[in-house]
Design an enzyme around this catalytic site. Sequence first.
Site, mmCIF file in Angstrom:
data_model
loop_
_atom_site.group_PDB
_atom_site.id
_atom_site.type_symbol
_atom_site.label_atom_id
_atom_site.label_comp_id
_atom_site.label_asym_id
_atom_site.label_seq_id
_atom_site.Cartn_x
_atom_site.Cartn_y
_atom_site.Cartn_z
ATOM 1 C CG HIS A 1 -69.061 8.829 -24.793
ATOM 2 N ND1 HIS A 1 -67.855 9.072 -25.648
ATOM 3 C CD2 HIS A 1 -70.013 9.161 -25.361
ATOM 4 C CE1 HIS A 1 -68.554 9.567 -26.802
ATOM 5 N NE2 HIS A 1 -69.683 9.691 -26.665
ATOM 6 C CE LYS B 1 -71.920 12.701 -26.649
ATOM 7 N NZ LYS B 1 -72.598 11.911 -27.624
ATOM 8 C CG ASP C 1 -64.573 10.535 -27.569
ATOM 9 O OD1 ASP C 1 -65.929 10.062 -27.750
ATOM 10 O OD2 ASP C 1 -63.662 9.682 -27.990
ATOM 11 N NE ARG D 1 -95.864 20.638 -19.844
ATOM 12 C CZ ARG D 1 -96.916 21.121 -20.489
ATOM 13 N NH1 ARG D 1 -97.905 20.733 -20.158
ATOM 14 N NH2 ARG D 1 -96.429 22.331 -20.682
#
Length: 315
Positions: free
Chosen positions: A141, A162, A180, A248
């Site tokens: 997906h 998205k 999708d 980070r």
Amino acid sequence: MPSVSVRQVYQDNQYKLQLAWEAGNSGADSRIGVEADKPVLALVGHLNFIHPNQIQVVGVAEAEYLARLESGELAYDFDALFNIPMSLVIVANDLPVSPRLRDFCHTRSIPLLTSKLESPYLMDVLRIYLQRTLAVSTVKHGVFLDVFEIGVLITGHSGLGKSELALELISRGHSLIADDAVELFRTGPEMLEGRCPPMLRDFLEVRGLGVLNIRHIFGETSIRPKKILQLIINLVPADDEYMKQLDRLSIRTETESILNVNIRSVTLPVAVGRNLAVLVEAAVRNYILQLRGKDSTKEFLERHQSLLKENEQNA
């Protein structure tokens, strides 16, 4: 176990390989298949009685051998010698078909085809065809895009944006492969090819706008039929707890295993005010630099260590 019928192999390659059906029509629905995690290359090869291929190809040398069998020069029982498992026999090089081979295939319902092309080329084409057709696959997906010629799969929970991100990237000149549901096929030991299911081809669903035909809106260059998956970008909500745990400097290289293939992955926190399209482009550019041996994080750490050593020496 992925498989394909002999009939389908014939229909898909009839014109390209100049195939003609010679005998064994009743075996047209025989299946050619390979077990999971087994190589596809071994399915096709020149006539082999020790390790029989599912598709046995008769070239010049093999035709001469069969002629010697028929003439009695070699003392072997033809039927006993050919009593091996095989799904298809192809006589290549526009060679005449051995009468005994034709009769054998007819009585055993083994499809027998002929081709005017040379056997090495014929086998190469069939191996590539079977590798694609019988590839182990799965469905993921997300949205699959071509960004700077890199196959990028954008994943994340529903509602993170998205499709909106994909739409912005497409408007910036990048291309859509699938939205999708992304079909991923392992076409090589370390290669995944992403494709779009025929039903969803050209379409992108955006909340508030519905289903958009990207090809009609942005033109032919906005769509790609397939692409090798090289980078996964996973979108996550940027809550305070997650931001505290975030590496980070991204010192550790993240990967995700799909069908036993490790794909480089990057996690992007989604927060108000973050330009995700720019971040995705930057992530792809950074990935391209790493492929060329340039690692920005490593370069920064080396510069930092060098500066510390210099300060220690001057102290």
